[in-house]
Design an enzyme around this catalytic site. Structure first.
Site, short mmCIF file in Angstrom:
data_model
loop_
_atom_site.label_atom_id
_atom_site.label_comp_id
_atom_site.label_asym_id
_atom_site.label_seq_id
_atom_site.Cartn_x
_atom_site.Cartn_y
_atom_site.Cartn_z
N ASP A 36 0.72 -1.24 -0.14
CA ASP A 36 -0.13 -0.09 -0.01
C ASP A 36 0.85 1.13 -0.10
O ASP A 36 2.11 1.08 0.30
CB ASP A 36 -1.01 0.14 1.03
CG ASP A 36 -2.17 -0.92 0.95
OD1 ASP A 36 -2.21 -1.39 -0.03
OD2 ASP A 36 -2.75 -1.03 2.05
N LYS A 58 -3.89 3.60 -2.86
CA LYS A 58 -4.78 4.44 -3.13
C LYS A 58 -4.60 5.69 -2.53
O LYS A 58 -4.31 6.16 -1.49
CB LYS A 58 -6.23 4.12 -2.44
CG LYS A 58 -6.48 2.82 -2.84
CD LYS A 58 -7.91 2.39 -1.74
CE LYS A 58 -8.31 0.89 -2.09
NZ LYS A 58 -7.47 0.08 -1.34
N MET A 172 -7.81 9.57 9.35
CA MET A 172 -8.33 10.06 8.00
C MET A 172 -9.44 11.35 8.30
O MET A 172 -10.35 11.29 7.89
CB MET A 172 -8.99 8.90 7.63
CG MET A 172 -8.18 7.83 7.06
SD MET A 172 -9.40 6.31 6.40
CE MET A 172 -9.50 5.53 8.09
N1 SAH Z 1 -3.97 0.71 9.04
C1 SAH Z 1 -3.35 1.82 9.43
C2 SAH Z 1 -4.28 2.90 9.19
C3 SAH Z 1 -4.64 3.17 7.59
S1 SAH Z 1 -5.85 4.32 7.51
C4 SAH Z 1 -2.56 1.95 10.88
O1 SAH Z 1 -2.79 0.80 11.38
O2 SAH Z 1 -2.17 2.79 11.03
C5 SAH Z 1 -4.76 5.79 6.93
C6 SAH Z 1 -4.88 6.91 8.10
O3 SAH Z 1 -3.95 6.31 9.06
C7 SAH Z 1 -4.19 8.16 7.64
O4 SAH Z 1 -5.18 8.95 7.02
C8 SAH Z 1 -3.69 8.66 8.96
O5 SAH Z 1 -4.69 9.14 9.64
C9 SAH Z 1 -3.27 7.38 9.75
N2 SAH Z 1 -1.83 7.51 9.69
C10 SAH Z 1 -1.02 6.47 8.88
N3 SAH Z 1 0.22 6.54 9.11
C11 SAH Z 1 0.51 7.77 9.70
C12 SAH Z 1 1.66 8.46 10.13
N4 SAH Z 1 2.80 7.91 10.04
N5 SAH Z 1 1.48 9.56 10.62
C13 SAH Z 1 0.29 10.01 10.95
N6 SAH Z 1 -1.01 9.52 10.75
C14 SAH Z 1 -0.83 8.10 10.07
#
Ligand code: SAH
Length: 256
Positions: A36, A58, A172
């Site tokens: 991803d 995406k 998000m």
């Molecule tokens: N599965 C992922 C989340 C995916 S949804 C997890 O467990 O973290 C995508 C959202 O995750 C982004 O819109 C943001 O809100 C958050 N996100 C993912 N990586 C991030 C990071 N390094 N710093 C801040 N927010 C993050």
């Protein structure tokens, strides 16, 4: 007997060292990796040179590969007997569609495993020094999505969250921030509640913008906060200020 097998694994929150040993082993031995957008390139570099790397990410608002297509590719490669890795940012089962993909595999009769990852809320909590729970300040936290499956503001119960959870971590949420802020304030969350926006948490490009609930939307605009970013709201955000001040004082006394 079929040898079809898929490993659905979490890559962790961004810092490539924040991956589990087990997940890293799967990357190193994979024949095919479907990854991803939020997966760090350095982790892909761990794969065998001849491993097939397929981007399924995406970008916000754009769907580069449909969920159906991803499911079909997982099944096709696994059915060929390849060692297939489905690599996702953070944890696969936290806003990662890991559950949907596991269901697709199970329906197709393909064996799979799920290897957890450090979700961005937890990774970012550590890197920003904002504890999600803290004795006397926060005895609960919730991870919620700020965007609903239709792309609008999420249908989570902001009225209940405003009162029943101490630390709120919103995934998000940046594009819906003004609605989220309004909902929480409307349902009685105090405007002076400490809050932070964290962009690219745990990576070398991490940015932390701290303020209050009332200031969040204007801070996001003035600081041009971009995805991936988390919103953290709650009294525990204050602990960071304390820790940073103490660290500065300690540094000053060392150098002075
Ligand atoms: N599965 C992922 C989340 C995916 S949804 C997890 O467990 O973290 C995508 C959202 O995750 C982004 O819109 C943001 O809100 C958050 N996100 C993912 N990586 C991030 C990071 N390094 N710093 C801040 N927010 C993050």
């Amino acid at each position: 007997m079929s040898t079809s097998f898929v490993s659905i694994i979490g890559a962790g929150p961004g810092d490539p060292e924040l991956i589990t040993v087990k997940a890293l082993k799967r990357i190193q031995t994979a024949d095919v990796i479907l990854y991803d957008r939020l997966v760090n390139d350095q982790l892909l570099a761990e794969a065998r040179e001849d491993a097939l790397r397929i981007y399924c990410g995406k970008a916000p608002g754009l769907h580069s590969m449909s969920q159906e297509m991803i499911g079909r590719m997982l099944i096709t490669h696994a059915a060929e007997g390849k060692r297939v890795v489905r690599l996702k940012g953070g944890d696969p089962f936290i806003f990662g569609r890991g559950g949907e993909e596991a269901l697709v595999l199970a329906q197709a009769g393909i064996a799979f495993e799920v290897i957890p990852g450090i979700t961005s809320a937890v990774g970012t909590s550590a890197s920003t020094l904002i504890p999600l729970t803290h004795r006397g300040l926060a005895s609960s936290f919730a991870c919620v999505t700020g965007t609903g499956s239709d792309g609008n503001v999420s249908s989570v119960r902001w009225d209940l969250l405003a009162h029943s959870v101490d630390t709120l971590v919103i995934y998000m949420g940046i594009s819906q921030l003004s609605d989220i802020q309004r909902e929480l304030l409307r349902h009685g969350k105090h405007s002076s509640t400490p809050a932070a926006l964290v962009e690219r948490g745990t990576t070398s490009q991490e940015r932390i913008i701290a303020g209050t609930l009332a200031e969040l939307q204007s801070l996001a605009v003035s600081e041009s906060v971009n995805n991936p970013a988390l919103i953290i709201i709650g009294e525990a955000v204050r602990v960071r200020e304390q820790l940073v001040q103490l660290q500065r004082a300690a540094d000053a006394s060392m150098t002075g």
